[in-house]
Design a protein around this motif. Structure first.
Motif, PDB file in Angstrom:
ATOM      1  N   ASN A 122       3.298   7.761  -4.948  1.00 24.31           N
ATOM      2  CA  ASN A 122       2.822   8.513  -3.788  1.00 24.31           C
ATOM      3  C   ASN A 122       3.249   9.979  -3.865  1.00 24.31           C
ATOM      4  OD1 ASN A 122       1.372   8.563  -1.316  1.00 24.31           O
ATOM      5  ND2 ASN A 122       3.259   8.417  -0.136  1.00 24.31           N
ATOM      6  N   GLU A 123       3.287  10.498  -5.083  1.00 22.94           N
ATOM      7  CA  GLU A 123       3.632  11.904  -5.351  1.00 22.94           C
ATOM      8  C   GLU A 123       4.999  12.280  -4.823  1.00 22.94           C
ATOM      9  OE1 GLU A 123       0.262  14.102  -3.755  1.00 22.94           O
ATOM     10  OE2 GLU A 123      -0.658  14.085  -5.747  1.00 22.94           O
ATOM     11  N   ASP A 178       0.878  -1.162   0.000  1.00 20.55           N
ATOM     12  CA  ASP A 178       0.000   0.000   0.000  1.00 20.55           C
ATOM     13  C   ASP A 178       0.915   1.210   0.000  1.00 20.55           C
ATOM     14  OD1 ASP A 178      -1.593   2.192   0.707  1.00 20.55           O
ATOM     15  OD2 ASP A 178      -2.974   0.962   1.861  1.00 20.55           O
ATOM     16  N   LEU A 179       1.012   1.889  -1.131  1.00 22.33           N
ATOM     17  CA  LEU A 179       2.024   2.936  -1.249  1.00 22.33           C
ATOM     18  C   LEU A 179       1.705   4.181  -0.431  1.00 22.33           C
ATOM     19  CD1 LEU A 179       0.596   5.050  -3.366  1.00 22.33           C
ATOM     20  CD2 LEU A 179       1.477   3.482  -5.086  1.00 22.33           C
ATOM     21  N   THR A 180       0.470   4.298   0.058  1.00 19.91           N
ATOM     22  CA  THR A 180       0.105   5.475   0.843  1.00 19.91           C
ATOM     23  C   THR A 180       0.567   5.394   2.293  1.00 19.91           C
ATOM     24  OG1 THR A 180      -2.072   4.596   1.462  1.00 19.91           O
ATOM     25  CG2 THR A 180      -1.921   5.839  -0.601  1.00 19.91           C
ATOM     26  N   ASN A 181       0.734   4.161   2.814  1.00 20.38           N
ATOM     27  CA  ASN A 181       1.152   4.036   4.219  1.00 20.38           C
ATOM     28  C   ASN A 181       2.318   3.062   4.430  1.00 20.38           C
ATOM     29  OD1 ASN A 181      -0.029   1.474   4.038  1.00 20.38           O
ATOM     30  ND2 ASN A 181      -1.887   2.066   5.126  1.00 20.38           N
ATOM     31  N   ALA A 234       6.748   2.817  -5.462  1.00 17.51           N
ATOM     32  CA  ALA A 234       5.844   3.316  -4.426  1.00 17.51           C
ATOM     33  C   ALA A 234       6.036   4.812  -4.191  1.00 17.51           C
ATOM     34  CB  ALA A 234       6.057   2.541  -3.136  1.00 17.51           C
ATOM     35  N   GLN A 255      -2.886   3.318  -5.655  1.00 18.52           N
ATOM     36  CA  GLN A 255      -3.203   2.660  -4.391  1.00 18.52           C
ATOM     37  C   GLN A 255      -2.142   1.645  -3.990  1.00 18.52           C
ATOM     38  OE1 GLN A 255      -7.192   0.986  -4.524  1.00 18.52           O
ATOM     39  NE2 GLN A 255      -7.926   2.665  -5.785  1.00 18.52           N
ATOM     40  N   THR A 305       6.636  10.882  -2.191  1.00 17.13           N
ATOM     41  CA  THR A 305       6.860  10.600  -0.772  1.00 17.13           C
ATOM     42  C   THR A 305       7.078   9.111  -0.562  1.00 17.13           C
ATOM     43  OG1 THR A 305       5.493  12.472  -0.082  1.00 17.13           O
ATOM     44  CG2 THR A 305       5.887  10.746   1.548  1.00 17.13           C
TER      45      THR A 305
END
Length: 484
Positions: A357-358, A163-166, A353, A451, A360
């Protein structure tokens, strides 16, 4: 008479205090020293056969302790779906130590962590066995099984989904694998025999996990690092025209570097950067690497976490880009993911990732929550930013090129009818006489609202075989994990 009673009372209280102090000294202050004493066989047997805490996926135990039968030890460590999770859980052995999470989180699993101090005191007074903490993983069991089943049994393969957001690791499947129950036995002879048989399998060791331990040539997936350095230099944009010769002479060398003759790079002697990226042409990236210089590539690589320590909480072998000065010829080869560059599968997943994630980069994490015996939370890692690798604008530019790679370039096998996929492929020669290669793909989806990041890699394949595995398997995983 009262005087005698008073003396008896004082002596009794003194003896009680002395007894309590001695008990506290033994149970609290000297515990570690006594446990470590090689002559303390009673403690060794009690510790080795104690009820360790479970390791769980989706609420189901994949490692647990059960009462032992016909054994000097009270409990037996048991692994469910052992081969599916072998490198992650590792094993706990009464004779051969431990590996994987059994080792990395031993203090929690054995009940000896600082946060379980009062539980140990309670167990001391109640006489009950100290139960270890429960470790809940971030993995998705269904997705893990799907990925594992896709990897052919006769191949060295890895599939990672994050999950690349967290940073949560949802899948980390790899082969070859082994049955961890074979090393959790209570017989020394059985343990040694089983260990010898397991280690006889090429590419397999029960003491490490390939996706985070095997540092191999990343091939053209490393061009994501080059691309970051190129765009941030200000000398390149997506439409910059680059020379694209079929081959170049390496400086101070008799060797030439060539574009692959099986791709589309031979169609154009000059092309815009976005086309060069999508077709993964070697010669322009090698030239750009030498023009930018080693320091620029090193800074870009280290922004993605090359050359740096990482735990998830398993120890991750640092991926490598040379810090010491190298020749221009070596730098050209390193720019295309060969020569002096080595990366783990997790590291290459981190490239995708961060871009998705822009810019990050989140810390990858395998553990969701650690709970005590009464289910109180002892540890719950929060999402953590490792680094701001690039600006959102640069990330968007690289994403655009990765989408073009899937739509009209080397990643066409990962095309989806449901959403746009952003990806980068890679093929790396391993330099053996058989001409074998490492075959890679890494990327994310949906490209317009990322995602999950997925990485697929196969080691030591015959040329041409890997593309039939990596792209379709990335697509299958993305379509499984991204909801309708």
């Amino acid at each position: 008479m009262n005087h005698a009673i008073r003396h008896i009372w004082i002596v009794s209280v003194t003896l009680f205090v002395a007894l309590f102090a001695a008990l506290s000294l033994i149970q609290v202050v000297l515990t570690d020293d006594l446990n470590a004493n090689s002559k303390n066989s009673r403690q060794i047997i009690a510790s080795a056969g104690s009820p360790r805490g479970p390791i769980t996926v989706d609420g189901e135990a994949i490692a647990l302790s059960v009462p032992a039968e016909n054994s000097p030890y009270d409990y037996q460590r048991v692994y469910r779906d052992a081969e599916l999770y072998s490198g992650i859980t590792g094993f706990y052995s009464t004779y051969g130590g431990s590996s994987g999470l059994e080792s990395a989180l031993n203090d929690y699993l054995s009940g000896q962590s600082d946060s379980q101090f009062f539980d140990r005191i309670s167990a001391l007074f109640t006489g009950e066995s100290m139960q270890g903490a429960q470790v809940e993983l971030t993995l998705n069991g269904q997705w893990q099984q799907m990925a594992y089943d896709m990897i052919p049994d006769d191949r060295r393969g890895t599939i990672i989904v994050t999950d690349l957001t967290n940073g949560d690791i949802k899948v980390m499947a790899s082969k070859p694998s082994y049955d961890t129950n074979r090393l959790a036995v209570h017989s020394r002879n059985d343990y040694l025999q089983n260990l010898e048989e397991i280690e006889a399998t090429p590419g397999l060791t029960p003491h490490s996990l390939g996706p985070i331990s095997n540092r191999i040539f990343p091939g053209s997936t490393f061009k994501l690092v080059d691309t970051l350095a190129m765009l941030e230099s200000g000398d390149y944009d997506l439409d910059t025209e680059l020379e694209n010769p079929p081959s170049i002479q390496l400086p101070q060398s008799v060797n030439e570097l060539e574009n692959l003759d099986t791709g589309n790079c031979y169609q154009r002697q000059e092309a815009e950067f976005r086309w060069i990226f999508a077709q993964s042409c070697n010669t322009p990236f090698a030239e750009a690497g030498m023009d930018l210089g080693q320091q620029a590539l090193l800074e870009a690589a280290e922004s993605f976490w090359f050359n740096q320590e990482l735990t998830i909480p398993l120890y991750v072998t640092p991926s490598h880009f040379p810090e010491e000065e190298v020749s221009d010829a070596a730098l050209a080869l390193s720019a295309i993911g060969q020569q002096d560059v080595g990366a783990t599968a997790l590291q290459i997943n981190m490239l995708a990732a961060a871009i998705g994630n822009e810019g990050t980069l989140m810390r990858p994490q395998l553990v969701d929550t650690i709970r005590g015996t009464d289910l109180q939370v002892l540890s719950q890692p929060s999402p953590e930013v490792l680094n701001e690798v690039m600006s959102p604008d640069v990330a968007a530019e690289i994403t655009e090129m990765m989408v073009e790679t899937v739509e009209s370039g080397t990643g066409w096998r990962a095309q989806s009818s449901r959403f746009d996929v952003a990806a980068k492929t890679g093929t790396a020669e391993i330099g053996d006489e058989d001409g074998l290669v490492n075959s890679w793909i890494t990327g994310f989806a949906p490209a317009d609202n990322p995602q999950y990041a997925v990485t697929v890699v196969y080691e030591r394949l015959e040329p041409g075989v890997g593309n039939e595995l990596t792209g379709p398997q990335m697509l299958a995983m993305l379509e499984a994990v991204i909801g309708e």
